[in-house]
Design a protein around this motif. Structure first.
Motif, PDB file in Angstrom:
ATOM      1  N   LYS A  13       2.455   5.120  -9.774  1.00  0.00           N
ATOM      2  CA  LYS A  13       3.626   5.986  -9.855  1.00  0.00           C
ATOM      3  C   LYS A  13       3.271   7.316  -9.216  1.00  0.00           C
ATOM      4  O   LYS A  13       2.108   7.724  -9.196  1.00  0.00           O
ATOM      5  CB  LYS A  13       4.055   6.192 -11.306  1.00  0.00           C
ATOM      6  CG  LYS A  13       4.591   4.932 -11.977  1.00  0.00           C
ATOM      7  CD  LYS A  13       5.105   5.231 -13.380  1.00  0.00           C
ATOM      8  CE  LYS A  13       5.697   3.980 -14.018  1.00  0.00           C
ATOM      9  NZ  LYS A  13       6.241   4.255 -15.385  1.00  0.00           N
ATOM     10  N   GLN A  37      14.768   8.379   0.303  1.00  0.00           N
ATOM     11  CA  GLN A  37      13.556   7.601   0.488  1.00  0.00           C
ATOM     12  C   GLN A  37      13.786   6.122   0.176  1.00  0.00           C
ATOM     13  O   GLN A  37      14.557   5.765  -0.724  1.00  0.00           O
ATOM     14  CB  GLN A  37      12.439   8.141  -0.407  1.00  0.00           C
ATOM     15  CG  GLN A  37      11.935   9.519  -0.024  1.00  0.00           C
ATOM     16  CD  GLN A  37      11.292   9.534   1.351  1.00  0.00           C
ATOM     17  OE1 GLN A  37      10.322   8.811   1.607  1.00  0.00           O
ATOM     18  NE2 GLN A  37      11.837  10.345   2.237  1.00  0.00           N
ATOM     19  N   THR A  38      13.111   5.267   0.914  1.00  0.00           N
ATOM     20  CA  THR A  38      13.169   3.836   0.635  1.00  0.00           C
ATOM     21  C   THR A  38      12.492   3.493  -0.686  1.00  0.00           C
ATOM     22  O   THR A  38      12.749   2.432  -1.262  1.00  0.00           O
ATOM     23  CB  THR A  38      12.496   3.047   1.767  1.00  0.00           C
ATOM     24  OG1 THR A  38      11.157   3.532   1.959  1.00  0.00           O
ATOM     25  CG2 THR A  38      13.267   3.207   3.070  1.00  0.00           C
ATOM     26  N   ARG A  39      11.638   4.399  -1.160  1.00  0.00           N
ATOM     27  CA  ARG A  39      11.048   4.275  -2.484  1.00  0.00           C
ATOM     28  C   ARG A  39      11.089   5.655  -3.123  1.00  0.00           C
ATOM     29  O   ARG A  39      10.408   6.580  -2.681  1.00  0.00           O
ATOM     30  CB  ARG A  39       9.607   3.773  -2.368  1.00  0.00           C
ATOM     31  CG  ARG A  39       9.007   3.113  -3.623  1.00  0.00           C
ATOM     32  CD  ARG A  39       8.799   4.062  -4.773  1.00  0.00           C
ATOM     33  NE  ARG A  39       7.865   3.537  -5.760  1.00  0.00           N
ATOM     34  CZ  ARG A  39       7.498   4.192  -6.843  1.00  0.00           C
ATOM     35  NH1 ARG A  39       8.010   5.413  -7.098  1.00  0.00           N
ATOM     36  NH2 ARG A  39       6.634   3.663  -7.684  1.00  0.00           N
ATOM     37  N   LEU A  40      11.921   5.808  -4.141  1.00  0.00           N
ATOM     38  CA  LEU A  40      12.083   7.113  -4.766  1.00  0.00           C
ATOM     39  C   LEU A  40      10.843   7.488  -5.568  1.00  0.00           C
ATOM     40  O   LEU A  40      10.181   6.623  -6.148  1.00  0.00           O
ATOM     41  CB  LEU A  40      13.298   7.109  -5.704  1.00  0.00           C
ATOM     42  CG  LEU A  40      14.673   6.929  -5.071  1.00  0.00           C
ATOM     43  CD1 LEU A  40      15.738   6.926  -6.157  1.00  0.00           C
ATOM     44  CD2 LEU A  40      14.966   8.029  -4.048  1.00  0.00           C
ATOM     45  N   ASP A  42       8.838   8.823  -8.827  1.00  0.00           N
ATOM     46  CA  ASP A  42       9.113   8.567 -10.241  1.00  0.00           C
ATOM     47  C   ASP A  42       9.488   9.834 -10.995  1.00  0.00           C
ATOM     48  O   ASP A  42      10.130   9.762 -12.050  1.00  0.00           O
ATOM     49  CB  ASP A  42       7.884   7.928 -10.883  1.00  0.00           C
ATOM     50  CG  ASP A  42       7.545   6.595 -10.235  1.00  0.00           C
ATOM     51  OD1 ASP A  42       8.200   5.594 -10.567  1.00  0.00           O
ATOM     52  OD2 ASP A  42       6.649   6.567  -9.374  1.00  0.00           O
ATOM     53  N   GLN A 105      10.829   6.727   5.056  1.00  0.00           N
ATOM     54  CA  GLN A 105       9.785   5.817   4.568  1.00  0.00           C
ATOM     55  C   GLN A 105       8.539   6.539   4.064  1.00  0.00           C
ATOM     56  O   GLN A 105       7.555   5.885   3.668  1.00  0.00           O
ATOM     57  CB  GLN A 105       9.368   4.852   5.691  1.00  0.00           C
ATOM     58  CG  GLN A 105      10.466   3.943   6.199  1.00  0.00           C
ATOM     59  CD  GLN A 105      11.355   4.616   7.234  1.00  0.00           C
ATOM     60  OE1 GLN A 105      10.992   5.662   7.786  1.00  0.00           O
ATOM     61  NE2 GLN A 105      12.522   4.041   7.492  1.00  0.00           N
ATOM     62  N   GLU A 108       7.150   5.675   0.466  1.00  0.00           N
ATOM     63  CA  GLU A 108       6.722   4.275   0.408  1.00  0.00           C
ATOM     64  C   GLU A 108       5.429   4.062   1.184  1.00  0.00           C
ATOM     65  O   GLU A 108       4.502   3.376   0.710  1.00  0.00           O
ATOM     66  CB  GLU A 108       7.821   3.375   0.965  1.00  0.00           C
ATOM     67  CG  GLU A 108       7.495   1.897   0.885  1.00  0.00           C
ATOM     68  CD  GLU A 108       8.642   1.019   1.349  1.00  0.00           C
ATOM     69  OE1 GLU A 108       8.494  -0.220   1.274  1.00  0.00           O
ATOM     70  OE2 GLU A 108       9.681   1.558   1.793  1.00  0.00           O
ATOM     71  N   LEU A 111       2.489   5.518  -0.767  1.00  0.00           N
ATOM     72  CA  LEU A 111       2.084   4.656  -1.878  1.00  0.00           C
ATOM     73  C   LEU A 111       1.352   3.414  -1.366  1.00  0.00           C
ATOM     74  O   LEU A 111       0.377   2.966  -1.987  1.00  0.00           O
ATOM     75  CB  LEU A 111       3.304   4.263  -2.698  1.00  0.00           C
ATOM     76  CG  LEU A 111       3.873   5.374  -3.594  1.00  0.00           C
ATOM     77  CD1 LEU A 111       5.194   4.934  -4.208  1.00  0.00           C
ATOM     78  CD2 LEU A 111       2.895   5.762  -4.679  1.00  0.00           C
ATOM     79  N   ASP A 112       1.800   2.849  -0.243  1.00  0.00           N
ATOM     80  CA  ASP A 112       1.102   1.706   0.340  1.00  0.00           C
ATOM     81  C   ASP A 112      -0.327   2.085   0.732  1.00  0.00           C
ATOM     82  O   ASP A 112      -1.266   1.294   0.561  1.00  0.00           O
ATOM     83  CB  ASP A 112       1.859   1.194   1.569  1.00  0.00           C
ATOM     84  CG  ASP A 112       3.120   0.419   1.202  1.00  0.00           C
ATOM     85  OD1 ASP A 112       3.241   0.005   0.028  1.00  0.00           O
ATOM     86  OD2 ASP A 112       3.983   0.234   2.078  1.00  0.00           O
TER      87      ASP A 112
END
Length: 312
Positions: A13, A37-40, A42, A105, A108, A111-112
């Motif tokens: 997270k 974002q494609t991944r918000l 937390d 992106q 995301e 995080l990747d």
């Protein structure tokens, strides 16, 4: 958090801490880029000095924004306060300036990267795509300048003089010696070992160099090429050229004194070269403001000689 064998990677997270000072328009654009974002993230923590954070937070309910008011705090103190407000289950903490914009992106991709980051990785920066060109590039690329430890044409290094080289955008992930705090992510465990030095007051100048370089002594630092961001510098909250000139000298000498591997004589030489370049800028462009910077430099040097390093 990087490569924790006791924690599955799926549990990663991230929280984003944003110190802000009366930059409503810029902050709204920053939050819009986070909301797209494609991944918000937390959690988003606004460390707010001007009292506008709650109003903007209501415009972006999906971001789970928490707001803490912090009056007259330095940039370092605001970042430290933001870390205290991050939920305990969050492993990665990012710091974003309120006048940057992320590509969709970026979170995301970041995080990747951390899913498979080497265990000794201590910090990862976004890839700033619109940095200004290097001033006096011919002078700074001369061999003797690098040999004396004043500068180097390669980006994101820290020289023996205590001067850092410009942060550059990169085509692929690159390990470096320092990271700016405008768009950077650190594991929480790093922030339990190291905090931003609150000796740096107001508009900190070099507090991000000091923090990331300290982390980089024990851990690797990296620019993540595909996590792209853009910086649109706001004029709000910046010191005038005279005050910046004093900070430029005093903060640099403090940084060099704090880290004993640097050369104070080379630092002073670098400061005099910087004064020469500022004077050249003023004469060439007829910009009186640059002369105020030089005046601040001279006053800063006089203050150090007279009374030692006292924060500005």
């Amino acid at each position: 958090m990087c490569s924790n064998k006791n924690m599955p990677v799926a549990t990663h997270k991230i929280a984003i801490v944003i110190p802000t000072i009366g930059r409503c328009d810029e902050l709204r654009k920053m939050l819009q880029s986070l909301a797209q974002q494609t991944r918000l993230p937390d959690q988003v923590v606004l460390v707010d000095e001007a009292g506008e954070g709650n109003t903007l937070a209501r415009e972006f309910p999906a971001l789970h924004i928490s707001v803490t008011t912090f009056q007259r705090g330095s940039a370092s103190a605001k970042r430290n306060r933001g870390v205290e407000c991050v939920a305990p289950e969050i492993e990665l903490i990012g710091f974003m300036d309120d006048d940057i914009v992320l590509e969709p992106q970026a979170v995301e991709v970041m995080l990747d990267f951390w899913k498979n980051a080497p265990e000794d990785t201590g910090g990862a920066s976004c890839n700033w795509m619109n940095l200004p060109p290097l001033f006096a590039s011919r002078l700074k690329s001369l061999r003797f300048v690098s040999r004396w430890g004043l500068y180097d044409p390669r980006g994101s290094l820290v020289m023996r003089s205590g001067f850092q080289t410009i942060f550059r955008s990169v085509p692929e992930n690159r390990y470096v010696q320092w990271l700016p705090s405008g768009g950077v992510v650190y594991p929480r465990r790093i922030l339990q070992e190291e905090l931003f030095d609150e000796w740096f007051q107001g508009y900190g100048f070099l507090e991000d160099l000091d923090f990331s370089y300290s982390v980089g002594k024990k851990h690797r630092l990296v620019i993540v090429a595909a996590a792209r961001s853009y910086h649109y510098p706001s004029k709000i909250g910046r010191p005038d050229w005279y005050l910046f000139g004093k900070k430029e000298v005093i903060n640099r000498l403090y940084f060099v004194s704090k880290h004993q591997e640097f050369s104070r004589p080379l630092c002073c030489l670098g400061l005099f070269v910087r004064m020469f370049l500022s004077t050249f800028e003023a004469v060439k462009g007829l910009e009186a403001a640059r002369l105020k910077r030089v005046a601040g430099n001279l006053v800063g040097l006089a203050l150090v000689v007279k009374g030692g390093l006292r924060r500005v």
